[in-house]
Write a protein that holds these residues in place. Sequence first.
Motif, PDB file in Angstrom:
ATOM      1  N   ASP A 472      -5.392  -4.496 -11.074  1.00 18.35           N
ATOM      2  CA  ASP A 472      -4.164  -3.632 -11.131  1.00 18.35           C
ATOM      3  C   ASP A 472      -4.579  -2.234 -10.935  1.00 18.35           C
ATOM      4  N   ASN A 473      -5.477  -1.676 -11.166  1.00 22.28           N
ATOM      5  CA  ASN A 473      -6.246  -0.243 -10.823  1.00 22.28           C
ATOM      6  C   ASN A 473      -6.284  -0.383  -9.441  1.00 22.28           C
ATOM      7  N   ALA A 474      -6.862  -1.247  -8.987  1.00 21.71           N
ATOM      8  CA  ALA A 474      -7.390  -1.249  -7.412  1.00 21.71           C
ATOM      9  C   ALA A 474      -6.209  -1.471  -6.686  1.00 21.71           C
ATOM     10  N   LEU A 475      -5.064  -2.191  -7.195  1.00 19.45           N
ATOM     11  CA  LEU A 475      -3.755  -2.374  -6.381  1.00 19.45           C
ATOM     12  C   LEU A 475      -3.055  -0.909  -6.520  1.00 19.45           C
ATOM     13  N   TYR A 476      -3.201  -0.134  -7.435  1.00 21.34           N
ATOM     14  CA  TYR A 476      -2.673   1.308  -7.634  1.00 21.34           C
ATOM     15  C   TYR A 476      -3.422   1.775  -6.463  1.00 21.34           C
ATOM     16  N   VAL A 477      -4.551   1.850  -6.242  1.00 24.27           N
ATOM     17  CA  VAL A 477      -5.356   2.678  -5.139  1.00 24.27           C
ATOM     18  C   VAL A 477      -4.771   2.298  -3.833  1.00 24.27           C
ATOM     19  N   SER A 478      -4.449   1.037  -3.680  1.00 23.87           N
ATOM     20  CA  SER A 478      -4.040   0.655  -2.424  1.00 23.87           C
ATOM     21  C   SER A 478      -2.585   1.217  -2.042  1.00 23.87           C
ATOM     22  N   LYS A 479      -1.776   1.176  -3.159  1.00 22.32           N
ATOM     23  CA  LYS A 479      -0.485   1.906  -3.140  1.00 22.32           C
ATOM     24  C   LYS A 479      -0.788   3.304  -2.620  1.00 22.32           C
ATOM     25  N   ARG A 480      -1.485   3.824  -3.551  1.00 19.72           N
ATOM     26  CA  ARG A 480      -1.858   5.329  -3.086  1.00 19.72           C
ATOM     27  C   ARG A 480      -2.043   5.974  -1.956  1.00 19.72           C
ATOM     28  N   HIS A 481      -2.879   5.076  -1.363  1.00 20.77           N
ATOM     29  CA  HIS A 481      -3.271   5.292   0.020  1.00 20.77           C
ATOM     30  C   HIS A 481      -2.592   4.934   1.107  1.00 20.77           C
ATOM     31  N   GLY A 482      -1.116   4.456   0.879  1.00 14.87           N
ATOM     32  CA  GLY A 482      -0.229   3.985   1.917  1.00 14.87           C
ATOM     33  C   GLY A 482       0.001   2.691   2.110  1.00 14.87           C
ATOM     34  N   LYS A 483      -0.238   1.953   0.978  1.00 15.69           N
ATOM     35  CA  LYS A 483       0.171   0.442   0.882  1.00 15.69           C
ATOM     36  C   LYS A 483      -0.572  -0.265   2.159  1.00 15.69           C
ATOM     37  N   ASN A 484       0.137  -1.472   2.225  1.00 21.46           N
ATOM     38  CA  ASN A 484      -0.382  -2.690   3.131  1.00 21.46           C
ATOM     39  C   ASN A 484      -1.909  -2.496   3.466  1.00 21.46           C
ATOM     40  N   GLN A 485      -2.683  -2.629   2.400  1.00 14.96           N
ATOM     41  CA  GLN A 485      -4.014  -2.542   2.478  1.00 14.96           C
ATOM     42  C   GLN A 485      -4.651  -3.188   1.229  1.00 14.96           C
ATOM     43  N   LEU A 486      -5.945  -3.686   1.252  1.00 14.20           N
ATOM     44  CA  LEU A 486      -6.655  -4.217   0.148  1.00 14.20           C
ATOM     45  C   LEU A 486      -7.689  -3.235  -0.312  1.00 14.20           C
ATOM     46  N   SER A 487      -7.765  -3.218  -1.991  1.00 14.61           N
ATOM     47  CA  SER A 487      -8.727  -2.447  -2.311  1.00 14.61           C
ATOM     48  C   SER A 487      -9.310  -3.214  -3.329  1.00 14.61           C
ATOM     49  N   PHE A 488     -10.777  -3.123  -3.346  1.00 13.68           N
ATOM     50  CA  PHE A 488     -11.587  -3.687  -4.491  1.00 13.68           C
ATOM     51  C   PHE A 488     -11.888  -2.615  -5.540  1.00 13.68           C
ATOM     52  N   TYR A 489     -12.029  -3.237  -6.970  1.00 14.05           N
ATOM     53  CA  TYR A 489     -12.078  -2.241  -8.035  1.00 14.05           C
ATOM     54  C   TYR A 489     -13.405  -1.902  -7.989  1.00 14.05           C
ATOM     55  N   LYS A 490     -13.646  -0.511  -8.200  1.00 21.98           N
ATOM     56  CA  LYS A 490     -14.961   0.127  -8.436  1.00 21.98           C
ATOM     57  C   LYS A 490     -15.018   0.805  -9.904  1.00 21.98           C
ATOM     58  N   LYS A 491     -15.921   0.611 -10.527  1.00 18.67           N
ATOM     59  CA  LYS A 491     -16.256   1.102 -11.860  1.00 18.67           C
ATOM     60  C   LYS A 491     -16.072   2.421 -11.856  1.00 18.67           C
ATOM     61  N   PRO A 492     -15.847   3.156 -12.922  1.00 14.59           N
ATOM     62  CA  PRO A 492     -15.678   4.522 -12.813  1.00 14.59           C
ATOM     63  C   PRO A 492     -17.073   5.265 -12.362  1.00 14.59           C
TER      64      PRO A 492
END
Length: 497
Positions: A472-492
């Motif tokens: 879900d955190n990775a999903l938030y990053v995808s939305k924050r960066h303009g949507k229509n993309q995939l992001s993998f989670y990276k630890k802090p």
Amino acid sequence: MQKRKFWEIVFQWVFPCALLVVALVLSIYEFNNKMNSAIRTVVDDQAEQIGYYYSAGVDDKLGALGDITSAMANIMASRPDRSDAFVYEKLDTIVKASNAYMSAYCAVNGNGMLSDRREFDMSELNYYGSISGTSAHYIYAGTDGINGQTAFIYVCPIAISGNVTGYLLSYMNPDNMKEFFDNSVYGDKAFFSLVNRNGTIMACYGATDGTAILQNDFWNSLKDISESLGSWTLFERQQQKGNNGILHVKEDGVGKIICHFPIRGTEWNLVVGINESYLSGIQQSFRGPIVNLIVKISISIAVALIIITAINILVRIKASEHSKVLEDKADTDLLTDLNNKMATERKIREYMEKYPDKQGVLFVLDVDNFKKINDTMGHAFGDEVLRSLAVRLQSMFRATDIVGRTGGDEFMVFLKDIREISMIEREGKKIEQFFHQFEVGEYVKYSVTASVGAAVFPGDGKSFEELYKAADNALYVSKRHGKNQLSFYKKPGNETK
């Protein structure tokens, strides 16, 4: 001399023959008593076995009603913010998937919603006080107070964190079981009745005409016509304890066998009354020659065991198939035919628990601007988007992978047994490329995109909650960066890309 010889002959032949005749008569008398006892035992056993079959049938019908209602209650408990449309959808599912003629939702304040879309003040019902409670139970209503029908009602509380927020009620008409009992092997020689522990007759089937004992206060009505007060007392005690029992009575000179069998999950009994005359043919066969008697008993027992075994196998197969259908319906999202939220999460958890060391990937997909699609293209088109997306997602992955719809426009895909890092990257690119080409519409094509977040099990989370939070955190990053993309989670400490 001749007179003396005569008496010698009498004592030598006649007296032994007389003793033999007396012994034979006594043996026949004892044999007859034993045969009568054996006949009674066999008759009782046969009555009990048939009664077990019919009580199992009642268990199945009521159990099916309870299973689907409980499943819908569990789903509703997972949605504390449920809308009226959501509630009506679950009420419709109960009616369609069971033998209920009506279903209802009752809030704790008595406000009710019926499956026919009426609203109803449930507190006005004469059985309203029996609805409350923290556990599921059955109610008998002489009239349902809504449609004027006699009803067996299954009540299932909807509990959230131990607090009851409402109740689901399923209504079944007792006539639903009429065909089952009317096809009884006993024909017009037996009656069937559902009776509660207070002696109230709730439903009658079979040969009930002229049966005076079928009246309210049923258990006490048997007292004066039973063979003995002791046998009636035992019979009464067995039904109060929830055990099955058998009693021989005479009504207007006609012998009857009365059996009662507790119905699972209720305080009800199935009462079976069989005329003893029905078994007169069996009684005659017991009085044949001993060899024939043994042969007939052996054949009868073998046939009875085969029939009972076959019936039990068929009933178990039928119950298993019915249970599987109910489980599948309870696990399926009605719009997309994918796993619903509960089923998706459960299956992912089961995989994690069974294979804690095997790698997997969780993708969380959220359709971009879905509210705009609904507002501009209409809800019907929005539903078509979700259905088309579901079909395409299922076809993209292995049959062993878990694909589900977990929210209005949210989907989850969990890939099992990922052995190489390259496979994770390949599957991620496949999803990303898919949404660059995904279009919906028969005449006018509409491009639909999605934001996707991904997390790897067990590296990004060893429990479902941890893994979902990472995705879900990775999903938030995808939305924050303009949507229509995939992001993998990276630890802090590492940036999510």
